[in-house]
Design a protein around this motif. Structure first.
Motif, PDB file in Angstrom:
ATOM      1  N   PHE A  98       8.604 -59.042  -0.493  1.00  0.00           N
ATOM      2  CA  PHE A  98       8.857 -58.881  -1.421  1.00  0.00           C
ATOM      3  C   PHE A  98       8.842 -59.720  -2.571  1.00  0.00           C
ATOM      4  O   PHE A  98       8.113 -59.761  -3.743  1.00  0.00           O
ATOM      5  CB  PHE A  98      10.771 -58.709  -1.747  1.00  0.00           C
ATOM      6  N   ARG A 191      12.135 -55.976   7.136  1.00  0.00           N
ATOM      7  CA  ARG A 191      13.369 -53.957   7.134  1.00  0.00           C
ATOM      8  C   ARG A 191      13.197 -54.607   5.422  1.00  0.00           C
ATOM      9  O   ARG A 191      13.846 -55.282   4.719  1.00  0.00           O
ATOM     10  CB  ARG A 191      14.588 -54.388   7.705  1.00  0.00           C
ATOM     11  N   VAL A 192      12.612 -53.532   4.302  1.00  0.00           N
ATOM     12  CA  VAL A 192      12.751 -53.742   3.132  1.00  0.00           C
ATOM     13  C   VAL A 192      12.602 -52.467   2.202  1.00  0.00           C
ATOM     14  O   VAL A 192      12.391 -51.096   2.558  1.00  0.00           O
ATOM     15  CB  VAL A 192      11.284 -54.063   2.903  1.00  0.00           C
ATOM     16  N   ARG A 193      13.621 -52.310   1.664  1.00  0.00           N
ATOM     17  CA  ARG A 193      14.288 -51.655   0.828  1.00  0.00           C
ATOM     18  C   ARG A 193      13.125 -51.167  -0.831  1.00  0.00           C
ATOM     19  O   ARG A 193      13.162 -49.763  -0.789  1.00  0.00           O
ATOM     20  CB  ARG A 193      15.690 -51.159   1.239  1.00  0.00           C
ATOM     21  N   GLY A 194      13.323 -52.329  -1.442  1.00  0.00           N
ATOM     22  CA  GLY A 194      12.418 -51.633  -2.589  1.00  0.00           C
ATOM     23  C   GLY A 194      13.559 -50.931  -3.380  1.00  0.00           C
ATOM     24  O   GLY A 194      14.435 -50.395  -3.006  1.00  0.00           O
TER      25      GLY A 194
ATOM     26  N   VAL B  56      15.422 -54.220  -8.471  1.00  0.00           N
ATOM     27  CA  VAL B  56      15.556 -53.556  -9.503  1.00  0.00           C
ATOM     28  C   VAL B  56      17.054 -52.854  -9.569  1.00  0.00           C
ATOM     29  O   VAL B  56      17.780 -53.082  -8.208  1.00  0.00           O
ATOM     30  CB  VAL B  56      14.893 -51.717  -9.378  1.00  0.00           C
ATOM     31  N   ASP B 126      22.078 -55.143  -2.654  1.00  0.00           N
ATOM     32  CA  ASP B 126      20.493 -54.415  -3.263  1.00  0.00           C
ATOM     33  C   ASP B 126      19.580 -55.760  -2.253  1.00  0.00           C
ATOM     34  O   ASP B 126      18.528 -54.992  -2.603  1.00  0.00           O
ATOM     35  CB  ASP B 126      20.288 -54.263  -4.807  1.00  0.00           C
ATOM     36  N   ALA B 128      19.969 -57.960  -0.874  1.00  0.00           N
ATOM     37  CA  ALA B 128      19.561 -58.223   0.847  1.00  0.00           C
ATOM     38  C   ALA B 128      18.871 -57.145   1.183  1.00  0.00           C
ATOM     39  O   ALA B 128      18.574 -57.624   1.909  1.00  0.00           O
ATOM     40  CB  ALA B 128      21.023 -58.134   0.875  1.00  0.00           C
ATOM     41  N   ARG B 129      19.191 -56.298   1.237  1.00  0.00           N
ATOM     42  CA  ARG B 129      18.080 -54.528   1.708  1.00  0.00           C
ATOM     43  C   ARG B 129      16.794 -54.784   1.568  1.00  0.00           C
ATOM     44  O   ARG B 129      15.919 -54.734   1.926  1.00  0.00           O
ATOM     45  CB  ARG B 129      18.493 -53.714   1.298  1.00  0.00           C
ATOM     46  N   ASN B 130      16.012 -55.806   0.772  1.00  0.00           N
ATOM     47  CA  ASN B 130      15.087 -56.726   0.377  1.00  0.00           C
ATOM     48  C   ASN B 130      14.807 -56.817   1.158  1.00  0.00           C
ATOM     49  O   ASN B 130      12.859 -57.877   1.051  1.00  0.00           O
ATOM     50  CB  ASN B 130      14.344 -56.699  -1.236  1.00  0.00           C
ATOM     51  N   PHE B 131      15.460 -58.028   1.824  1.00  0.00           N
ATOM     52  CA  PHE B 131      15.111 -58.900   2.662  1.00  0.00           C
ATOM     53  C   PHE B 131      15.240 -59.032   4.258  1.00  0.00           C
ATOM     54  O   PHE B 131      16.288 -59.886   4.244  1.00  0.00           O
ATOM     55  CB  PHE B 131      15.307 -60.215   1.681  1.00  0.00           C
ATOM     56  N   GLY B 132      15.606 -58.193   4.538  1.00  0.00           N
ATOM     57  CA  GLY B 132      15.638 -57.487   6.234  1.00  0.00           C
ATOM     58  C   GLY B 132      17.355 -57.331   6.234  1.00  0.00           C
ATOM     59  O   GLY B 132      17.388 -57.365   7.555  1.00  0.00           O
ATOM     60  N   HIS B 133      18.378 -57.749   5.275  1.00  0.00           N
ATOM     61  CA  HIS B 133      19.491 -57.497   5.652  1.00  0.00           C
ATOM     62  C   HIS B 133      19.927 -55.555   4.705  1.00  0.00           C
ATOM     63  O   HIS B 133      19.433 -55.678   4.803  1.00  0.00           O
ATOM     64  CB  HIS B 133      20.357 -58.764   4.859  1.00  0.00           C
TER      65      HIS B 133
END
Lengths: 440, 440
Positions: A98, A191-194, B56, B126, B128-133
C-alpha cells in the motif's frame, strides 16, 4: 534507441569522489542531482534512474552509494524538470505494497506522468538484517513475494478508474464511487482491502523496470517489465541475453515491443582513444582495495576480507547455491575464471560499474559501438553509467547524443509527455466501471 | 509565538472545494502546494504540516483529504522554499522503522534541516485493513509499538555521528567507520541491525511532533514530542490541556520549554465580524450531510449511515471502550452532549476543522484571541487551519501576522536556519564516537 542515465553520487566509479574532476561535497547536495537531471533532459534522454539498497554498504570508510531514499529524491527533481522520466528503485521484500503504491502514484502526479519503478527483491544479508531477518530470504521466496507484491500494487493503482475524479462542485461530487473500488486482495503474504487513497496517476501505472538476470529474474522481467537494465560485457553475451529475453516475453504472451532492453555501459570519453584509456587508468589507480573487496564480497555473497590481492579468487560455488543476486554472481565468476584474473585485476575491471561493461574511447567510437549493439540484436537502448559526474554525463550529452541524433538513431525532441510515452508505450487505461466491489 | 500552517487540499472545510473562492482542480497540482508553502514562508511561519491517513476516506464521492504521500509532497516543496519547516505525518503502525528513518533523514538533507515528523498510530479500521489486519490493533498495543518504533528510528538517526562524513579524497576516507555504528536493536516487535544508510541530517534528528490527546497519547507526547497539535474548543479547555501536558513533560524529566503546544484554529476572516460570520455560514451551507456523516462515523468509530439528521446522536459508549482515536471521540461526544446538538447541528460545528475550534471575525479580533490564549497559559502558538486555500492562508499572513508582529508576539525575520531552530530547539548532536559496535 532509448537512453537512460543511471546516476549515482558523483559517479559510478567507486573512486569517482576522489578524482579531481568531481566535487565530493556535492554527494549530499540536492541541487547536484537536479542539475544532473537537467543535463540529461537537455540531451533528450528517456529517463534518469537511481539504484537503491536498504543497508549501508560494506566499507563505509571508503564510500557510500545510495545516500537518499530515491522517491524522496526524485520528487525534488521532478519539480526542477519538465520531460525526463524518473525511475526509483524500491524493494518488494521490505515495504508494504500500500505504501509503495501510494508513493509512486504520488510521484506520478507530482511529475505529471514521469514515474517509473525499478522492482528489486533485495539480495544482501545487510539489508535482511535491517528488517527483522537473520539472513537473506531464499531467492525463490523473494520472487514469490515480489509477484504477489506487484499484483497488489497494480490492483491498487487500478482501484481508481481514469475518470473517477469528477470534481463537480455544484453537485458536490468529488469522485464517482462506482469508479473507485476496494481490491479485497487476500493472498499468501498480503491482505489488502484498498482502494488506494491517491487517485490514478497520469500514466495509469508507472513504468515497470527490472534488472534481475537470474532465471527467476528473467521470467519475472519477461512477464512484467517494460524496461530492463542488464549487465552484458560483450556483444555476443548481449545478443544471447536479448534473444533469450525476447523469447521469454513472447512466451509470456506479450508483444516484443512492450519491453526495452538496456545494457549498461560505463563510458570513459576523451578526444583521443589514448586519452580515454588514460582517464580510465586514472580512476583504476584511485581504487581502495579494501573498499573494492567489500563490494566484491557483497556481489559474491562471501566475506573476502584478508584475501590476498595478487592471487586468484578462492574456488566459487555454483549459482544454484547462491541466495543473493544470482546473475551478478555468475557474471563475476565467469569473468574471473575465463580470464584467469587475480583479485587485484578483477577489482580493476569491476571498479567502474560493479560488473557492467566499460568503454574507453572517443565520442565517435562510442556512438559506433552503441549503434553496433543496437543494430545487431543486443539492445533497444542503453543504461548510461557515467564514471564521474557531472562531467561524464555532460560529455555524453554534448558529444555522443548529437552523433546518435545525426545518424537518426535518437530523438531530437521529446515526442511524448510521459515516461511511458518516451519508451513508446501507451498509458494504461482503466475503465472497468462498476466491477469488483465499490468503495463506500 | 509559534505558527504552523496546517495545509489540506484547497482548504480544511470539507466543502472548501465547492466554494467559489477555491479552484478545486488545484488539489492534484503540486504547484498549488508549493505556492501555499511560499505564502506561509512570506509570513515567516515556523512550519507547514500535512496530515495523513493510509486509507481512502469514507464517502469518496464527496471529498478526499490526503491525496499525496506527505514526504514525497514535502520533498517537492522543500526545493521551492528556503526557510519554512516541513512536517509530514507518518504512521508507526504500518511502516518499517528503517524505511521511515531513511525517508525523514533524506528530507532533512534535501531541505537543509527543515524536516519534522508528526507521529501517528493510525486509529481507523479502513487503514488497518490495508495492512493485513481485520480490525484496528488495540489502542495500548499501538502505543507500545509506537514507542519501540521511535526507539529504533532515533537510534538509526543516531547511528551516524555529526562528524562521521570525513570526505578526504586524498586519504580515500569517505566516512570514519568508528563514527558509524550498528544499532543491533532486538525488541518485542523489531530486530534492526543498522546503521542507517543516510548520513546524519543537518538537524541531527527531525523535529518530533505529536497530536494524540488520549491518556496514552499525552504521555507519549510528554516523553517525546517537541511540538504538539491539539484540538481545544475553549480557553478553559486549552488551559487545562496546556497545564496537564506541561506537568507531564516535567514529570518525564524534560524542560517545559522543550515542547511547543499548538491548539488548532480554523479562521474565517473578513473586514467586519458580520462578513466573517456570513462567510462561515456559506461554507456550512455547502456541507454534504452524507460526507459529514462519514467523517463523523470515522471520528466516533461507529457506522452512522442512515442516521436521522434532526435527532440527537444515539447514546455513545465511554472513551475506554474506544480503540480508535480516543480523544477525538471524547471531544465530539462532549460537544454533542453538553450542547444537546442534533446531528445536523453537530455536523455544522465540525465541518470546518473536524473538531478543531472555528473563529469568525476580523484580523484584529483574531489577533486579540490568539494573544489571549498565548498570554493566558493555553498555547505556545497555533496550528492555523485555513478553511479555504490559498485565500484563507493569504489573509492570515497578510493581515493577522503583521498585527502579531507589531505587538512583539511573532518574529519579523527568520532567526534560524532549521525547523528545530524556529521552535527554539538546538540541533541534536551526536558525538559518542566508538560506542556500540562499529560498522565494517
Amino acid at each position: 534507441m532509448h537512453l537512460n542515465a543511471f546516476l549515482m553520487g558523483v559517479g559510478h566509479h567507486e573512486a569517482a569522489w576522489r578524482h579531481p574532476s568531481t566535487d565530493e561535497r556535492r554527494i549530499l547536495d540536492v541541487r547536484h542531482y537536479q542539475e544532473l537531471a537537467q543535463i540529461a533532459e537537455r540531451g533528450r534522454l528517456d529517463s534518469i534512474f537511481f539504484a537503491d539498497n536498504v543497508a549501508v554498504g560494506p566499507r563505509v570508510k571508503r564510500n557510500v552509494t545510495a545516500v537518499f531514499e530515491p522517491v524522496t529524491l526524485l520528487s525534488a527533481i521532478a519539480v526542477a524538470t519538465e520531460h525526463i522520466g524518473l525511475i526509483a528503485t524500491a524493494s518488494t521484500s521490505y515495504n508494504e505494497p500500500f505504501n509503495l503504491a501510494r508513493e509512486f502514484a504520488s510521484l506520478d502526479h507530482l511529475s505529471r506522468g514521469r514515474a517509473g519503478w525499478n522492482i528489486v527483491t533485495s539480495g544482501t544479508e545487510d539489508e535482511a538484517r535491517n528488517f527483522g531477518h537473520e539472513t537473506i530470504p531464499e531467492h525463490a521466496r523473494r520472487y514469490e513475494r515480489a509477484q504477489e507484491f506487484l499484483d497488489v500494487v497494480t490492483a491498487l493503482w487500478d482501484s481508481w478508474d481514469d475518470d473517477a475524479v469528477v470534481l463537480d462542485p455544484g453537485a458536490g461530487v468529488f469522485a464517482d464511487p462506482t469508479r473507485v473500488r476496494a481490491i479485497d486482495h487476500v493472498g499468501e503474504r498480503f491482505r489488502v482491502r484498498g482502494p488506494l487513497n491517491t487517485p490514478r496517476g497520469p500514466q495509469g501505472r508507472p513504468l515497470l523496470v527490472q534488472a534481475g538476470s537470474s532465471e527467476a529474474g528473467k521470467d519475472f522481467a519477461a512477464r512484467h517489465a517494460e524496461a530492463i537494465f542488464t549487465a552484458q560485457r560483450s556483444l555476443a553475451d548481449g545478443q544471447d541475453f536479448y534473444s533469450d529475453l525476447r523469447e521469454r516475453v513472447r512466451a509470456s504472451g506479450r508483444a516484443e515491443g512492450d519491453v526495452a532492453i538496456l545494457p549498461g555501459v560505463v563510458p570513459y570519453l576523451a578526444s583521443t582513444e589514448a586519452e580515454a584509456v588514460a582517464l580510465e587508468r586514472e580512476f583504476t589507480d584511485l581504487i581502495s582495495p579494501d573498499y573494492a573487496l567489500g563490494q566484491l564480497s557483497r556481489m559474491l555473497g562471501m566475506d573476502l576480507s584478508g584475501q590476498e590481492l595478487d592471487a586468484p579468487l578462492p574456488p566459487l560455488p555454483e549459482e544454484a547455491a547462491i541466495e543473493g543476486a544470482k546473475s551478478r554472481f555468475t557474471l563475476v565468476k565467469r569473468l574471473a575464471e575465463t580470464e584467469r584474473l587475480t583479485v587485484r585485476e578483477l577489482i580493476g575491471r569491476l571498479g567502474g560499474g560493479r560488473g557492467h561493461r566499460s568503454f574507453a574511447g572517443t565520442p565517435e567510437q562510442l556512438a559506433d559501438d552503441l549503434e553496433l549493439w543496437f543494430t545487431h540484436g543486443a539492445a533497444d537502448g542503453f543504461n548510461i553509467m557515467p564514471p564521474h559526474l557531472p562531467g561524464g554525463l555532460q560529455i555524453f550529452v554534448d558529444e555522443v547524443v548529437p552523433l546518435l541524433q545525426r545518424r537518426g538513431l535518437f530523438r531530437t525532441e521529446y515526442g511524448a509527455e510521459t515516461l511511458r510515452g518516451h519508451y513508446g508505450l501507451p498509458p494504461v487505461h482503466n475503465t472497468r466501471a462498476g466491477s469488483l466491489s465499490t468503495a463506500r
